[in-house]
Design an enzyme around this catalytic site. Structure first.
Site, PDB file in Angstrom:
ATOM      1  N   GLY A 229       0.802  -1.239   0.000  1.00 27.95           N
ATOM      2  CA  GLY A 229       0.000   0.000   0.000  1.00 27.95           C
ATOM      3  C   GLY A 229       0.827   1.277   0.000  1.00 27.95           C
ATOM      4  CB  ILE A 230       0.423   4.486   1.858  1.00 30.08           C
ATOM      5  CG1 ILE A 230      -1.083   4.551   1.537  1.00 30.08           C
ATOM      6  CG2 ILE A 230       1.022   5.879   1.726  1.00 30.08           C
ATOM      7  CD1 ILE A 230      -1.888   5.442   2.484  1.00 30.08           C
TER       8      ILE A 230
ATOM      9  CB  VAL B 206       5.216  -2.472  14.776  1.00 28.96           C
ATOM     10  CG1 VAL B 206       5.910  -2.226  13.445  1.00 28.96           C
ATOM     11  CG2 VAL B 206       3.703  -2.526  14.621  1.00 28.96           C
TER      12      VAL B 206
ATOM     13  CG  ASN C 230       3.105   3.211   6.357  1.00 30.16           C
ATOM     14  OD1 ASN C 230       2.214   3.982   5.989  1.00 30.16           O
ATOM     15  ND2 ASN C 230       3.166   1.951   5.922  1.00 30.16           N
TER      16      ASN C 230
ATOM     17  CE1 TYR D 129      -8.700   3.239   6.655  1.00 32.40           C
ATOM     18  CE2 TYR D 129      -7.194   2.656   4.901  1.00 32.40           C
ATOM     19  CZ  TYR D 129      -8.352   3.256   5.318  1.00 32.40           C
ATOM     20  OH  TYR D 129      -9.167   3.867   4.407  1.00 32.40           O
TER      21      TYR D 129
ATOM     22  CB  SER E 257      -5.729   8.745  10.067  1.00 32.21           C
ATOM     23  OG  SER E 257      -6.976   8.785   9.408  1.00 32.21           O
TER      24      SER E 257
ATOM     25  CE1 TYR F 298      -6.416   3.508  10.943  1.00 29.85           C
ATOM     26  CE2 TYR F 298      -7.849   5.397  10.585  1.00 29.85           C
ATOM     27  CZ  TYR F 298      -6.700   4.684  10.282  1.00 29.85           C
ATOM     28  OH  TYR F 298      -5.835   5.162   9.320  1.00 29.85           O
TER      29      TYR F 298
ATOM     30  CE  LYS G  24      -3.341   5.214  11.827  1.00 28.24           C
ATOM     31  NZ  LYS G  24      -1.930   5.009  11.439  1.00 28.24           N
TER      32      LYS G  24
ATOM     33  CG  LEU H  46     -10.524   7.377   1.588  1.00 28.39           C
ATOM     34  CD1 LEU H  46     -10.526   6.392   2.738  1.00 28.39           C
ATOM     35  CD2 LEU H  46     -11.911   7.454   0.974  1.00 28.39           C
TER      36      LEU H  46
END
Ligand SMILES: NC(=O)c1ccc[n+]([C@@H]2O[C@H](COP(=O)([O-])OP(=O)(O)OC[C@H]3O[C@@H](n4cnc5c(N)ncnc54)[C@H](O)[C@@H]3O)[C@@H](O)[C@H]2O)c1
Length: 252
Positions: free
Chosen positions: A16-17, A63, A89, A93, A144, A157, A161, A189
């Site tokens: 992903g990101i 982690v 990161n 999610y 986020s 969530y 964040k 998003l």
């Protein structure tokens, strides 16, 4: 190349990101430890970076584990001799289902906090002695935009964040004396691959587009420049900040 000779760890860097951060940092010359619980995905990204003439290796990490996060830092130092950048990161999610808070069971709540908040604490603890010794370091925490908007049906969530922002500010105060910058990013998003299919309806995507100044979807690449900036010497006097990258949806 803005990150030549720098060494960066990207947690959740295989998917992903995080994958985009790994590739983007490597393109700017950083040697990248692609750290992920999904070891195969991390290996693929490290191989991709090498194919593009960059330098990277894959390191398995959970982690939430003090031992595994320490091993991640140790392995990075063994390979590359230093750690300049930690991109926190990794997070839960896309695997989470939105639901009323009354239906979130305590175990799920704890798991979200363990990965999304404690994970940052453990990774930071593992790299801190190295950065302190170097008298320089960059810690970039991924929060986020849901915190800014108070997104409902995602209480664990959004709370986690928000915790990332508190963590960023308090840590920045503590490690300023070590010349370590600590900053957070609040992405809007983002169509990251994992959240594309099934999670977002076409209506939800259209709704997000309409809320932005730039009325298009947000992609991982939209976030990479900010991570490179916060990793580079150009941001050496910036710490304890939250940078919102969402195409102008939220403006506070
Ligand atoms: N996609 C979005 O719209 C969006 C928006 C704002 C913030 N974010 C945040 O950006 C980050 C990446 O999001 P994404 O959309 O790429 O999500 P994703 O689910 O695709 O990626 C999460 C990554 O974290 C890794 N991971 C999960 N648990 C782990 C653990 N215990 N140890 C190590 N690695 C672990 C996964 O393997 C994966 O690589 C997350 O922190 C997410 O909360 C995403």
């Amino acid at each position: 190349m803005r990150l030549k000779d720098k060494v960066a760890i990207v947690t959740g860097g295989g998917v992903g990101i995080g994958r985009a951060y790994s590739l983007g940092l490597a393109k700017e010359g950083a040697r990248v430890a692609v750290a992920d619980i999904q070891e195969d995905e991390a290996r693929k990204v490290a191989a991709e970076i090498k194919r593009l003439d960059g330098e990277a290796f894959a390191v398995p990490v959970d982690v939430t584990s003090p031992e595994k996060t320490q091993a991640m830092a140790d392995e990075t130092v063994k390979r590359y001799g230093r750690i300049d950048v930690l991109v926190n990161n990794a997070g839960l999610y896309t695997v989470l289902k939105k639901k009323p808070f009354t239906e979130i069971d305590p175990e799920e709540w704890d798991r979200v906090m363990a990965v999304n908040v404690k994970g940052l604490f453990l990774c930071t603890k593992a790299v801190h002695p190295v950065m302190k010794k170097q008298k320089k370091g960059k810690i970039i925490n991924i929060s986020s935009g849901t915190v800014l908007g108070g997104t409902p049906y995602f209480l664990h969530y959004v709370s986690s964040k928000a915790g990332v922002i508190g963590f960023t500010r308090a840590l920045a105060r503590e490690v300023g004396a070590d010349n370590i910058c600590v900053n957070a990013i609040t992405p809007g998003l983002t169509i990251s691959g994992s959240n594309q299919e099934g999670v977002l309806t076409p209506e939800q995507r259209e709704d997000r587009r309409k809320r932005r100044s730039f009325q298009r979807d947000q992609y991982p690449q939209d976030l990479v420049g900010t991570v490179i900036f916060l990793s580079s010497d150009d941001s050496d006097f910036i710490t304890g900040q939250v940078i919102n990258v969402d195409g102008g949806a939220n403006m506070h």
